[in-house]
Write a protein that holds these residues in place. Structure first.
Motif, PDB file in Angstrom:
ATOM      1  N   THR A  77      86.907   7.935  33.182  1.00 37.84           N
ATOM      2  CA  THR A  77      85.589   8.148  33.439  1.00 37.84           C
ATOM      3  C   THR A  77      85.139   9.319  34.336  1.00 37.84           C
ATOM      4  O   THR A  77      84.314  10.024  34.069  1.00 37.84           O
ATOM      5  CB  THR A  77      85.210   6.759  34.271  1.00 37.84           C
ATOM      6  OG1 THR A  77      85.022   5.695  33.446  1.00 37.84           O
ATOM      7  CG2 THR A  77      83.668   7.096  34.487  1.00 37.84           C
ATOM      8  N   THR A  78      86.380   9.674  35.248  1.00 36.37           N
ATOM      9  CA  THR A  78      86.010  10.806  36.128  1.00 36.37           C
ATOM     10  C   THR A  78      86.250  12.145  35.219  1.00 36.37           C
ATOM     11  O   THR A  78      85.286  13.043  35.263  1.00 36.37           O
ATOM     12  CB  THR A  78      86.867  10.974  37.211  1.00 36.37           C
ATOM     13  OG1 THR A  78      86.639   9.798  38.030  1.00 36.37           O
ATOM     14  CG2 THR A  78      86.806  12.228  37.900  1.00 36.37           C
ATOM     15  N   ALA A  79      87.287  12.251  34.470  1.00 39.45           N
ATOM     16  CA  ALA A  79      87.414  13.392  33.386  1.00 39.45           C
ATOM     17  C   ALA A  79      86.415  13.396  32.422  1.00 39.45           C
ATOM     18  O   ALA A  79      85.966  14.674  32.104  1.00 39.45           O
ATOM     19  CB  ALA A  79      89.019  13.233  32.982  1.00 39.45           C
ATOM     20  N   GLY A  80      85.845  12.155  31.752  1.00 33.66           N
ATOM     21  CA  GLY A  80      84.955  12.403  30.671  1.00 33.66           C
ATOM     22  C   GLY A  80      83.588  12.721  31.469  1.00 33.66           C
ATOM     23  O   GLY A  80      82.978  13.477  30.687  1.00 33.66           O
ATOM     24  N   THR A  81      83.424  12.435  32.654  1.00 36.63           N
ATOM     25  CA  THR A  81      82.190  12.960  33.467  1.00 36.63           C
ATOM     26  C   THR A  81      82.002  14.501  33.566  1.00 36.63           C
ATOM     27  O   THR A  81      81.052  15.194  33.559  1.00 36.63           O
ATOM     28  CB  THR A  81      81.720  12.480  34.772  1.00 36.63           C
ATOM     29  OG1 THR A  81      81.619  10.874  34.546  1.00 36.63           O
ATOM     30  CG2 THR A  81      80.643  12.777  35.356  1.00 36.63           C
ATOM     31  N   ASN A  82      83.163  15.004  33.933  1.00 40.54           N
ATOM     32  CA  ASN A  82      83.526  16.476  34.306  1.00 40.54           C
ATOM     33  C   ASN A  82      83.163  17.135  32.839  1.00 40.54           C
ATOM     34  O   ASN A  82      82.657  18.241  32.969  1.00 40.54           O
ATOM     35  CB  ASN A  82      84.970  16.446  34.830  1.00 40.54           C
ATOM     36  CG  ASN A  82      85.124  16.187  36.133  1.00 40.54           C
ATOM     37  OD1 ASN A  82      84.021  15.876  37.056  1.00 40.54           O
ATOM     38  ND2 ASN A  82      86.238  15.917  36.634  1.00 40.54           N
ATOM     39  N   VAL A  83      84.062  16.720  31.800  1.00 35.97           N
ATOM     40  CA  VAL A  83      83.882  17.351  30.520  1.00 35.97           C
ATOM     41  C   VAL A  83      82.184  17.338  30.118  1.00 35.97           C
ATOM     42  O   VAL A  83      81.782  18.234  29.553  1.00 35.97           O
ATOM     43  CB  VAL A  83      84.376  16.639  29.393  1.00 35.97           C
ATOM     44  CG1 VAL A  83      84.269  17.298  27.860  1.00 35.97           C
ATOM     45  CG2 VAL A  83      86.200  16.586  29.668  1.00 35.97           C
ATOM     46  N   GLU A  84      81.451  16.477  30.319  1.00 38.27           N
ATOM     47  CA  GLU A  84      80.264  15.919  29.982  1.00 38.27           C
ATOM     48  C   GLU A  84      79.404  16.970  30.711  1.00 38.27           C
ATOM     49  O   GLU A  84      78.484  17.642  30.015  1.00 38.27           O
ATOM     50  CB  GLU A  84      79.614  14.583  30.308  1.00 38.27           C
ATOM     51  CG  GLU A  84      78.337  14.265  30.002  1.00 38.27           C
ATOM     52  CD  GLU A  84      77.909  12.832  30.148  1.00 38.27           C
ATOM     53  OE1 GLU A  84      76.574  12.535  30.450  1.00 38.27           O
ATOM     54  OE2 GLU A  84      78.887  12.088  30.500  1.00 38.27           O
TER      55      GLU A  84
END
Length: 265
Positions: A77-84
């Motif tokens: 979730t954290t990595a996905g939010t950063n990429v987003e």
């Protein structure tokens, strides 16, 4: 197993502990019955196997994460939010839409373990990886997201394979319970048959004893009747002689009871 939650996991272990405790009680209670004792022992052993495997599975789910805010899914979730955020800043709409499509499918896969959904996610992510080559900063963060997702998928597939051990243990317990029900049914039938035989035997015995008592009373009554009749006949003859004027006639004491006293009189 279909919808992993910590609370349901705790409930499952609690239920299995109750099953194991009860099977141990019955194992002791029926220690003299080899058939039932063996079946309750089998249930106890299968329940322990189930609990051991369940603990391992629960550990796997904890690693994956019961929800998007725990375990690998939290990292995802954290990595996905950063990429987003990076994609939003890049102003590359198509890339952003591709990534968000993959992210929307992500919870669907972890809930359903549907391989078709996983295939769609992988296809989208592979295309996205190629398209991100011109964005080195985003590509690095995306690599973290991708690796975390692969680890989570690997663990998720492992849980699916591990579930087969539960099916085996559960079916074994079900078979043992069915065998116990069958044996108890047979024993109940045998006991009912034996009880009917005992009841029939006691009824016949009671009838025989009753007949013997009645016959004994009839025989005793017959001889008592003959004895009284004989004594009364002697008294009658003596009374007749005395009545005819033979005052010298004496009736000897013929019995040791009231009739005997009457004869003396």
């Amino acid at each position: 197993l279909k919808n992993p939650q910590k609370t349901t996991a705790d409930n499952a272990i609690e239920d299995m502990n109750s099953l194991q405790e009860r099977s141990n009680e019955l194992k002791t209670q029926f220690k003299d019955d080899k058939g039932l004792h063996a079946l309750f022992t089998a249930i106890d052993e299968d329940a322990q196997t189930y609990k051991d495997n369940f603990s391992k599975l629960e550990s796997m789910y904890s690693t994956i994460g019961y929800n998007p805010n725990s375990g690998l899914r939290s990292t995802l979730t954290t990595a996905g939010t950063n990429v987003e955020q990076l994609l939003q800043n890049s102003a590359d709409g198509p890339l952003y839409e591709q990534f968000m499509y993959a992210r929307k499918l992500e919870p669907v896969y972890f809930t359903t373990r549907n391989e078709v959904v996983l295939g769609e996610i992988n296809s989208t992510m592979n295309k996205l990886k190629a398209d991100l080559e011109e964005y080195p900063a985003i590509q690095t963060e995306y690599g973290k997201y991708s690796e975390t997702f692969k680890k989570a998928v690997s663990q998720n597939r492992e849980t699916s394979r591990f579930m087969l051990t539960f099916e085996k243990a559960t079916k074994s317990i079900e078979r043992s319970v069915a065998d116990i029900q069958k044996q108890i049914g047979e024993k109940r039938t045998d006991l009912r048959t034996e009880l009917e035989k005992q009841t029939e035997f006691l009824s016949m015995m009671l009838l025989g004893v009753s007949i013997a008592i009645i016959l004994s009373l009839l025989i005793v009554g017959y001889f008592l009747y003959r004895s009284i009749q004989s004594s009364l006949s002697i008294l009658k003859k003596g009374a007749a002689k005395i009545g005819s004027g033979d005052l010298t006639h004496r009736v000897e004491k013929i019995r040791k009871d009231e009739i005997g006293e009457l004869s003396l009189t």
